[in-house]
Scaffold this motif. Sequence first.
Motif, short mmCIF file in Angstrom:
data_model
loop_
_atom_site.label_atom_id
_atom_site.label_comp_id
_atom_site.label_asym_id
_atom_site.label_seq_id
_atom_site.Cartn_x
_atom_site.Cartn_y
_atom_site.Cartn_z
N ALA A 1 0.76 -1.36 0.00
CA ALA A 1 -0.12 -0.15 0.10
C ALA A 1 0.96 1.28 -0.02
O ALA A 1 0.52 2.33 -0.76
N ALA A 2 1.79 1.06 0.81
CA ALA A 2 2.79 2.67 0.95
C ALA A 2 3.55 2.70 -0.33
O ALA A 2 3.56 3.78 -0.67
N LEU A 3 4.36 1.60 -0.77
CA LEU A 3 5.15 1.72 -1.85
C LEU A 3 4.24 1.63 -3.10
O LEU A 3 4.90 2.47 -4.15
N GLY A 4 3.07 1.22 -3.36
CA GLY A 4 2.39 1.44 -4.48
C GLY A 4 1.96 2.84 -4.75
O GLY A 4 1.89 3.24 -5.84
N CYS A 5 1.50 3.42 -3.61
CA CYS A 5 1.13 4.92 -3.87
C CYS A 5 2.51 5.74 -3.87
O CYS A 5 2.35 6.99 -4.20
N GLY A 6 3.58 5.13 -3.46
CA GLY A 6 4.87 5.93 -3.36
C GLY A 6 5.31 6.54 -4.64
O GLY A 6 5.64 7.52 -4.67
N ALA A 7 4.95 5.71 -5.50
CA ALA A 7 5.59 6.21 -7.15
C ALA A 7 4.69 7.63 -7.28
O ALA A 7 4.94 8.54 -8.02
N PHE A 8 3.53 7.30 -7.00
CA PHE A 8 2.43 8.59 -7.34
C PHE A 8 2.75 9.61 -6.48
O PHE A 8 2.84 10.84 -7.06
N MET B 1 0.90 -2.66 -13.92
CA MET B 1 0.38 -1.26 -14.30
C MET B 1 1.27 -0.03 -14.00
O MET B 1 1.31 0.79 -14.84
N ASN B 2 1.61 0.06 -12.72
CA ASN B 2 2.51 0.98 -12.34
C ASN B 2 3.79 0.99 -13.12
O ASN B 2 4.24 2.01 -13.38
N LEU B 3 4.47 -0.35 -13.27
CA LEU B 3 5.66 -0.27 -14.22
C LEU B 3 5.48 0.13 -15.45
O LEU B 3 6.30 0.91 -16.25
N ALA B 4 4.18 -0.26 -16.12
CA ALA B 4 3.92 0.14 -17.56
C ALA B 4 3.69 1.45 -17.52
O ALA B 4 4.06 2.23 -18.66
N LEU C 1 11.45 10.36 -13.20
CA LEU C 1 10.93 9.18 -13.78
C LEU C 1 11.81 8.06 -13.13
O LEU C 1 11.30 6.77 -12.70
N PHE C 2 13.01 8.07 -12.79
CA PHE C 2 13.80 7.20 -12.25
C PHE C 2 13.42 7.07 -10.68
O PHE C 2 13.52 5.97 -10.27
N CYS C 3 13.15 8.06 -10.01
CA CYS C 3 12.55 7.85 -8.72
C CYS C 3 11.30 7.05 -8.61
O CYS C 3 10.87 6.37 -7.65
N MET C 4 10.21 7.55 -9.51
CA MET C 4 9.11 6.65 -9.76
C MET C 4 9.51 5.21 -9.93
O MET C 4 8.82 4.26 -9.36
N ALA D 1 8.49 1.88 -7.64
CA ALA D 1 7.54 1.00 -8.03
C ALA D 1 8.26 -0.49 -8.33
O ALA D 1 7.46 -1.42 -7.75
N VAL D 2 9.51 -0.63 -8.49
CA VAL D 2 10.38 -1.85 -8.55
C VAL D 2 10.37 -2.26 -7.00
O VAL D 2 10.46 -3.51 -6.89
#
Length: 420
Positions: free
Chosen positions: A236-243, A302-305, A391-394, A398-399
């Motif tokens: 939950a935390a990292l999934g929205c982290g990229a956002f 989807m996050n990585l895409a 983009l690299f931070c995102m 996500a990874v």
Amino acid sequence: MDQKAPQHHAEERAPSREDGKTPWRLLALLMTMTAIGSMSMNILVPAVPRLADALKSDKETVQLTISLFMLGLAFAQLFTGPLSDKYGRRPVILVGFAIATCASLGAIAMSNAAGLIIARIFQAIGGATGVVMGRAIIRDLFGRDRSAQMIGLVASAMALAPMIAPLIGGFLDTTFGWESIFVFAATASFLVLIWTWWTLPETRRASSDDVEHRGLWVNVRSLLGNGRFIGYILSAALGCGAFFVYVGAGPHVIITMMERSPTEYGVWFIPTAGGYIIGNIITSRLSVRFGVDPMIFWGNVMNLAGIASGFALLPFISTVGPLVIVLPGTLMGLANGIILPNSIAGAVSVRPQAAGTASGMTGFTQMLFGAALTQFTGHIIVSATSVTPALFCMLATAVACLVVYVVLLPPKQWSTLVGK
């Protein structure tokens, strides 16, 4: 024997809802309850300049009414969840929204910034009960996969509320003065208080485990010792982290680097919120069919895409402009609408009798990671001359989310990721 009787009675008052029908009346209450906390956070933003003049303070000090509200909202979730597991959902909601109502009214009477900041912190503590209890009540009444479906619907309110809150706050401040913002907030909190008191039964079902373990923090220790729970809250935390990285980098990229206006930036942000709502809709339709864990996996994909689309557009940045970061942000918003409800449903299902505690810990972790990543990204991006560092931070975030899934939430058979 005497101790078990009332617990059995409480269980009878709140039967499970697994009939396949969507309880729209209950969801309407939970959506409103959940939206109040996030709406109260942003509704004061347009009034900050006028508040600084009215309270004879500087804008930086008055800005603490926003940042400390967020901090209060995060930490309050840590103790409202355990309290609801011990004393029940209903009394915590009633007390929480009574505090929010009184704090909102008290804010009107404050004559200095310090008093207003304190009132806002109590307002956040009250509003946090809605966020935590909404998730816990859903888990009380539904199974794990169905919970993800219901949480997806309720989460839509969390996406819409921050969008419309500044519009409401700006209108009230301009038309009636900043005090009207708190009158509005107090009225909304009081209506939820009455609505809850009139319609919502106790949903927490006690068990023999509760009789044996009555310590307030027993559930916390049990959850933190469970690898799958850690996997869900980190997802939950990292999934929205990229956002959140996108949220932190977006203004600098679009406004500073591309020299677009703040108004245009606001317009570009709309598709991102739309993506999140679409993701919630996908969750509400597919979670029961595929299950929580496969949905989290496909949300990661989807996050990585989405981030890959940003790298693909880099060579054409002079042509596509803000789309180079908005398209990844929109697809990540969609991914969040899939990852978050399913991760939350998984977290509150690890130990169902501690759903409140799990909900609070999940919300706290999510907000903590979000604030930290937004701040961290701001420092990295502020001196950047291209969108590549963002983009690299995102990508890194996500990874990390996908690695958490593979290590802590691996399926027994990878073939199950395409259906049950």
